[in-house]
Design a protein around this motif. Structure first.
Motif, PDB file in Angstrom:
ATOM      1  N   GLY A 101       0.704  -1.239  -0.041  1.00  0.00           N
ATOM      2  CA  GLY A 101      -0.116  -0.200   0.152  1.00  0.00           C
ATOM      3  C   GLY A 101       0.745   1.372   0.059  1.00  0.00           C
ATOM      4  O   GLY A 101       0.152   2.227  -0.264  1.00  0.00           O
ATOM      5  N   THR A 102       2.323   1.211   0.149  1.00  0.00           N
ATOM      6  CA  THR A 102       2.972   2.400   0.224  1.00  0.00           C
ATOM      7  C   THR A 102       3.552   2.538  -1.246  1.00  0.00           C
ATOM      8  O   THR A 102       3.362   1.639  -1.784  1.00  0.00           O
ATOM      9  CB  THR A 102       4.235   2.348   1.196  1.00  0.00           C
ATOM     10  N   ILE A 103       4.106   3.864  -1.285  1.00  0.00           N
ATOM     11  CA  ILE A 103       4.348   4.292  -2.573  1.00  0.00           C
ATOM     12  C   ILE A 103       5.943   4.858  -2.501  1.00  0.00           C
ATOM     13  O   ILE A 103       6.298   5.542  -1.294  1.00  0.00           O
ATOM     14  CB  ILE A 103       3.743   5.042  -3.218  1.00  0.00           C
ATOM     15  N   PRO A 104       6.956   4.765  -3.485  1.00  0.00           N
ATOM     16  CA  PRO A 104       8.051   5.340  -3.484  1.00  0.00           C
ATOM     17  C   PRO A 104       7.992   6.819  -3.776  1.00  0.00           C
ATOM     18  O   PRO A 104       7.550   7.307  -4.830  1.00  0.00           O
ATOM     19  CB  PRO A 104       8.825   4.587  -4.532  1.00  0.00           C
ATOM     20  N   VAL A 105       8.684   7.686  -2.995  1.00  0.00           N
ATOM     21  CA  VAL A 105       8.496   9.293  -3.042  1.00  0.00           C
ATOM     22  C   VAL A 105       9.980   9.623  -2.837  1.00  0.00           C
ATOM     23  O   VAL A 105      10.630   9.150  -1.967  1.00  0.00           O
ATOM     24  CB  VAL A 105       7.588   9.714  -2.200  1.00  0.00           C
ATOM     25  N   THR A 106      10.394  10.407  -3.705  1.00  0.00           N
ATOM     26  CA  THR A 106      11.799  11.251  -3.311  1.00  0.00           C
ATOM     27  C   THR A 106      11.261  12.665  -3.096  1.00  0.00           C
ATOM     28  O   THR A 106      10.999  13.321  -3.966  1.00  0.00           O
ATOM     29  CB  THR A 106      12.708  11.101  -4.586  1.00  0.00           C
ATOM     30  N   LEU A 107      11.884  13.236  -1.845  1.00  0.00           N
ATOM     31  CA  LEU A 107      11.434  14.534  -1.372  1.00  0.00           C
ATOM     32  C   LEU A 107      12.958  15.314  -1.385  1.00  0.00           C
ATOM     33  O   LEU A 107      13.759  14.737  -0.694  1.00  0.00           O
ATOM     34  CB  LEU A 107      10.631  14.715  -0.059  1.00  0.00           C
TER      35      LEU A 107
END
Length: 214
Positions: A61-67
């Motif tokens: 249910g999680t997604i990869p994100v780059t902040l």
């Protein structure tokens, strides 16, 4: 023990016949081998198990994100519904941004997105992968304070300090916005940031000192 009896037992051992002494010795050796086998198997499987735990898949249910936060890129796995506030605090452990009302009414969670002040509790982190995010940790350091941080110290613009990071982030963005020069303009511009201690006169004085020296 008689000498003849001892010689008989030694002879029996040398001929391979089972004596009481040799029986006990062999049983002891077998017991050690039996006990060691499970331990050896456990040791052999422990390392692959540890490697499996390290390489565990992402939580469903999680997604990869780059902040990009305070000039550094952070690749994280987050719930797509996670707010920027919760991601900063719980995932990146940047706890200078405070959670107050969690409804966008107190301003304690104010951060900068591309230089613009926003309430981080009202926006999703996944929406800002292309944004320059600045928190209070990236505004200045104890050795090199941002002018607004130094002004809050000089004018005693805080009491309990819980709202202070949001006040400073909001004020440092406000000085770049087209507000009028009067104290009433500062009060209006900072109206989204609540101080429960009531340090408003000192906050206004701190903001004005930075505006006048800019």
């Amino acid at each position: 023990m008689a000498i003849d009896e001892k010689q008989d037992k030694d002879t029996a051992t040398s001929l391979g016949r089972l004596t009481r002494r040799s029986f006990l010795s062999r049983m002891g050796a077998a017991g050690v081998a039996t006990a060691a086998a499970p331990l050896a198997a456990a040791t052999a499987t422990a390392e692959p198990a540890a490697q499996t735990a390290t390489a565990a898949p992402a939580i469903p249910g999680t997604i990869p994100v780059t902040l990009k936060v305070n000039g550094e890129s952070h690749a994280v796995q987050i719930d797509p519904r996670a707010t920027l506030l919760d991601t900063l605090r719980e995932t990146l452990h940047l706890t200078g941004t405070k959670k107050g009302c969690d409804h966008g009414q107190c301003g304690a969670c104010t951060v900068h997105l591309d230089g613009r002040r926003v309430n981080s509790c009202l926006t999703f982190a996944a929406m800002h992968q292309n944004s320059e995010i600045t928190t209070i940790e990236g505004l200045g350091t104890p050795e090199h304070l941002h002018p607004m941080q130094a002004a809050f110290v000089a004018h005693d613009g805080f009491q309990c300090g819980y709202c202070t990071s949001g006040q400073i982030m909001s004020a440092s963005a406000m000085v770049k916005e087209p507000w009028g020069p009067a104290d009433t303009d500062v009060k209006e511009g900072m109206s989204g940031n609540i101080c429960r201690c009531g340090a408003y006169p000192n906050i206004v004085a701190a903001v004005q000192s930075v505006r006048r020296s800019a």
